[in-house]
Design a protein around this motif. Sequence first.
Motif, mmCIF file in Angstrom:
data_model
loop_
_atom_site.group_PDB
_atom_site.id
_atom_site.type_symbol
_atom_site.label_atom_id
_atom_site.label_comp_id
_atom_site.label_asym_id
_atom_site.label_seq_id
_atom_site.Cartn_x
_atom_site.Cartn_y
_atom_site.Cartn_z
ATOM 1 N N SER A 197 39.958 7.096 4.282
ATOM 2 C CA SER A 197 39.860 8.534 4.045
ATOM 3 C C SER A 197 38.412 8.873 3.712
ATOM 4 C CB SER A 197 40.772 8.949 2.891
ATOM 5 O OG SER A 197 40.265 8.441 1.662
ATOM 6 N N LEU A 198 38.081 10.154 3.750
ATOM 7 C CA LEU A 198 36.704 10.584 3.494
ATOM 8 C C LEU A 198 36.249 10.139 2.109
ATOM 9 C CD1 LEU A 198 34.362 12.143 4.751
ATOM 10 C CD2 LEU A 198 35.343 14.254 3.834
ATOM 11 N N GLN A 199 37.099 10.288 1.102
ATOM 12 C CA GLN A 199 36.717 9.950 -0.267
ATOM 13 C C GLN A 199 36.655 8.437 -0.501
ATOM 14 O OE1 GLN A 199 38.909 12.443 0.496
ATOM 15 N NE2 GLN A 199 37.359 14.021 0.069
ATOM 16 N N GLU A 200 37.251 7.661 0.382
ATOM 17 C CA GLU A 200 37.174 6.201 0.266
ATOM 18 C C GLU A 200 35.917 5.629 0.905
ATOM 19 O OE1 GLU A 200 41.820 4.727 0.423
ATOM 20 O OE2 GLU A 200 40.847 5.306 2.301
ATOM 21 N N MET A 201 35.158 6.482 1.586
ATOM 22 C CA MET A 201 34.017 6.016 2.367
ATOM 23 C C MET A 201 32.753 5.862 1.529
ATOM 24 S SD MET A 201 34.332 8.064 5.966
ATOM 25 C CE MET A 201 35.372 7.411 7.273
ATOM 26 N N SER A 202 31.922 4.929 1.968
ATOM 27 C CA SER A 202 30.565 4.791 1.433
ATOM 28 C C SER A 202 29.612 5.515 2.376
ATOM 29 C CB SER A 202 30.173 3.315 1.331
ATOM 30 O OG SER A 202 30.977 2.637 0.396
ATOM 31 N N LEU A 203 28.882 6.468 1.850
ATOM 32 C CA LEU A 203 27.926 7.252 2.634
ATOM 33 C C LEU A 203 26.561 6.600 2.578
ATOM 34 C CD1 LEU A 203 27.219 10.185 3.973
ATOM 35 C CD2 LEU A 203 26.283 10.634 1.698
ATOM 36 N N VAL A 204 25.902 6.538 3.730
ATOM 37 C CA VAL A 204 24.503 6.118 3.762
ATOM 38 C C VAL A 204 23.675 7.352 4.092
ATOM 39 C CG1 VAL A 204 24.653 5.359 6.186
ATOM 40 C CG2 VAL A 204 22.853 4.452 4.708
ATOM 41 N N PHE A 252 32.050 10.991 -2.410
ATOM 42 C CA PHE A 252 32.208 9.712 -1.728
ATOM 43 C C PHE A 252 32.398 8.578 -2.731
ATOM 44 C CE2 PHE A 252 29.892 12.145 1.525
ATOM 45 C CZ PHE A 252 30.670 11.860 2.641
ATOM 46 N N LYS A 253 32.992 7.496 -2.283
ATOM 47 C CA LYS A 253 33.177 6.314 -3.119
ATOM 48 C C LYS A 253 31.834 5.762 -3.572
ATOM 49 C CE LYS A 253 34.933 1.564 -2.958
ATOM 50 N NZ LYS A 253 35.573 0.530 -2.104
ATOM 51 N N GLU A 254 30.847 5.819 -2.667
ATOM 52 C CA GLU A 254 29.530 5.275 -2.947
ATOM 53 C C GLU A 254 28.508 6.005 -2.092
ATOM 54 O OE1 GLU A 254 27.283 0.883 -2.857
ATOM 55 O OE2 GLU A 254 29.163 1.201 -1.776
ATOM 56 N N VAL A 255 27.312 6.180 -2.611
ATOM 57 C CA VAL A 255 26.207 6.768 -1.846
ATOM 58 C C VAL A 255 25.066 5.756 -1.820
ATOM 59 C CG1 VAL A 255 24.513 8.619 -1.683
ATOM 60 C CG2 VAL A 255 26.843 9.137 -2.433
ATOM 61 N N ILE A 256 24.701 5.336 -0.609
ATOM 62 C CA ILE A 256 23.662 4.337 -0.414
ATOM 63 C C ILE A 256 22.427 5.025 0.151
ATOM 64 C CG2 ILE A 256 23.038 2.207 0.797
ATOM 65 C CD1 ILE A 256 26.117 1.702 1.051
ATOM 66 N N ILE A 257 21.296 4.852 -0.488
ATOM 67 C CA ILE A 257 20.051 5.480 -0.050
ATOM 68 C C ILE A 257 19.300 4.499 0.845
ATOM 69 C CG2 ILE A 257 17.914 6.594 -0.764
ATOM 70 C CD1 ILE A 257 20.448 8.058 -1.650
ATOM 71 N N MET A 258 18.934 4.971 2.040
ATOM 72 C CA MET A 258 18.291 4.078 3.009
ATOM 73 C C MET A 258 17.461 4.882 4.002
ATOM 74 S SD MET A 258 20.250 1.446 5.610
ATOM 75 C CE MET A 258 21.110 0.670 4.248
ATOM 76 N N GLY A 259 16.312 4.379 4.372
ATOM 77 C CA GLY A 259 15.502 5.012 5.400
ATOM 78 C C GLY A 259 15.908 4.541 6.776
ATOM 79 N N SER A 260 15.399 5.216 7.813
ATOM 80 C CA SER A 260 15.600 4.865 9.215
ATOM 81 C C SER A 260 17.032 5.114 9.662
ATOM 82 C CB SER A 260 15.229 3.404 9.501
ATOM 83 O OG SER A 260 15.737 2.975 10.749
ATOM 84 N N ILE A 261 17.184 5.992 10.644
ATOM 85 C CA ILE A 261 18.508 6.246 11.201
ATOM 86 C C ILE A 261 19.080 4.973 11.817
ATOM 87 C CG2 ILE A 261 19.758 7.490 13.030
ATOM 88 C CD1 ILE A 261 17.959 9.897 12.430
ATOM 89 N N GLY A 262 18.231 4.185 12.481
ATOM 90 C CA GLY A 262 18.697 2.930 13.060
ATOM 91 C C GLY A 262 19.261 1.995 12.016
ATOM 92 N N CYS A 263 18.584 1.885 10.864
ATOM 93 C CA CYS A 263 19.084 1.037 9.782
ATOM 94 C C CYS A 263 20.384 1.588 9.207
ATOM 95 C CB CYS A 263 18.028 0.918 8.679
ATOM 96 S SG CYS A 263 16.583 -0.067 9.137
ATOM 97 N N LYS A 264 20.487 2.901 9.104
ATOM 98 C CA LYS A 264 21.727 3.506 8.593
ATOM 99 C C LYS A 264 22.902 3.209 9.520
ATOM 100 C CE LYS A 264 19.522 7.558 6.410
ATOM 101 N NZ LYS A 264 18.172 7.513 7.000
ATOM 102 N N ILE A 265 22.704 3.456 10.816
ATOM 103 C CA ILE A 265 23.794 3.237 11.770
ATOM 104 C C ILE A 265 24.153 1.756 11.836
ATOM 105 C CG2 ILE A 265 24.523 3.453 14.171
ATOM 106 C CD1 ILE A 265 24.326 6.118 12.603
ATOM 107 N N ALA A 266 23.162 0.887 11.789
ATOM 108 C CA ALA A 266 23.450 -0.554 11.779
ATOM 109 C C ALA A 266 24.251 -0.938 10.547
ATOM 110 C CB ALA A 266 22.154 -1.354 11.844
ATOM 111 N N SER A 267 24.009 -0.276 9.422
ATOM 112 C CA SER A 267 24.781 -0.585 8.213
ATOM 113 C C SER A 267 26.249 -0.198 8.399
ATOM 114 C CB SER A 267 24.186 0.122 6.990
ATOM 115 O OG SER A 267 24.540 1.489 6.936
ATOM 116 N N ILE A 268 26.503 0.871 9.168
ATOM 117 C CA ILE A 268 27.888 1.250 9.478
ATOM 118 C C ILE A 268 28.507 0.224 10.417
ATOM 119 C CG2 ILE A 268 29.373 3.008 10.526
ATOM 120 C CD1 ILE A 268 27.330 5.112 9.685
ATOM 121 N N VAL A 269 27.755 -0.174 11.432
ATOM 122 C CA VAL A 269 28.240 -1.176 12.388
ATOM 123 C C VAL A 269 28.515 -2.493 11.675
ATOM 124 C CG1 VAL A 269 27.637 -2.498 14.451
ATOM 125 C CG2 VAL A 269 27.028 -0.081 14.309
ATOM 126 N N ARG A 270 27.680 -2.835 10.707
ATOM 127 C CA ARG A 270 27.805 -4.069 9.941
ATOM 128 C C ARG A 270 28.949 -3.998 8.935
ATOM 129 N NH1 ARG A 270 23.323 -3.642 7.405
ATOM 130 N NH2 ARG A 270 21.933 -4.044 9.160
#
Length: 300
Positions: free
Chosen positions: A171-178, A197-215
Amino acid sequence: MIKLPSGIELQNLIDNLRILSWEASEKLTYYAQIVKDSNGKRNILRNDNFEDPVTLADISVNEIVINKINQLYKDVNWKILSEENVKSGPYNPNINQDWVWILDPLDGTKDFIQGTTNYAMHLALNYKKRPLIGIVLIPERDELWFAVGCELWCENRNGVRIKPKPLKRKSLQEMSLVTSKNHGNTTLNKLIKKINFKEVIIMGSIGCKIASIVRRDSDIYICLSLPGMSSPKDWDFAAPEAILKASGGNITTLDNKDLIYGKSNFEQGGIIVASNNINNHKNICSEIEEIIREGDLFPL
């Protein structure tokens, strides 16, 4: 088997992209070491625009990738759209033709200058304005993400492949946002607080953010471009979109429409949502839209 321009063999192309990517990685890590010295940081800057900086790393990797593609495939009818070439002056790579490479030699330049590990190289091959092949290179993690059509893999410098964890429906509230480190946005911050959100992760680079979702280190990324302000461009999203969709995730506008590439200004404005599960993505977008409407946070 995906369709490629006449005369291009897929495995040969992948091998060449792998070689040029690790060459780019060496160049990026070389300059990353220089940045750690305050004098070196000043020496690699090539403009005075803090909001949109350019470094020797951007320029060097841009030259590596473009020169290699042009040398290896000089007779192939495709064009290259590069962030650095657009910045340097009037540039029209004929983006309306079928085959266009889209390159961001250094995504996350601000983070790179600040000495963080959150920077990446993006390279995508678009066919009829849709990403067909995507590469996201993250040198500091020794990760090279490849998406070829629906196939996805990640490998390190030694060629060892890394498998993402299984998908989970949340669910949306169970998600970790980057979310971004260097792009302050009060409207987006209000939305993030309302969603809780369950967690908010601060990170630069859209590529790094999307890779964190893929990972599977995070679950969702929301990009909100305010009217009259700068927006991300095609080179920010093309390669990350390819790897996310190949992983089983999705990235769309808030109304669940595919991103449109090849517009005259290259901009990807408005609200863009990237999430970890395509089967749940439409519902997530609808829920975010309802929260925005109820809070009157953004003109929809």
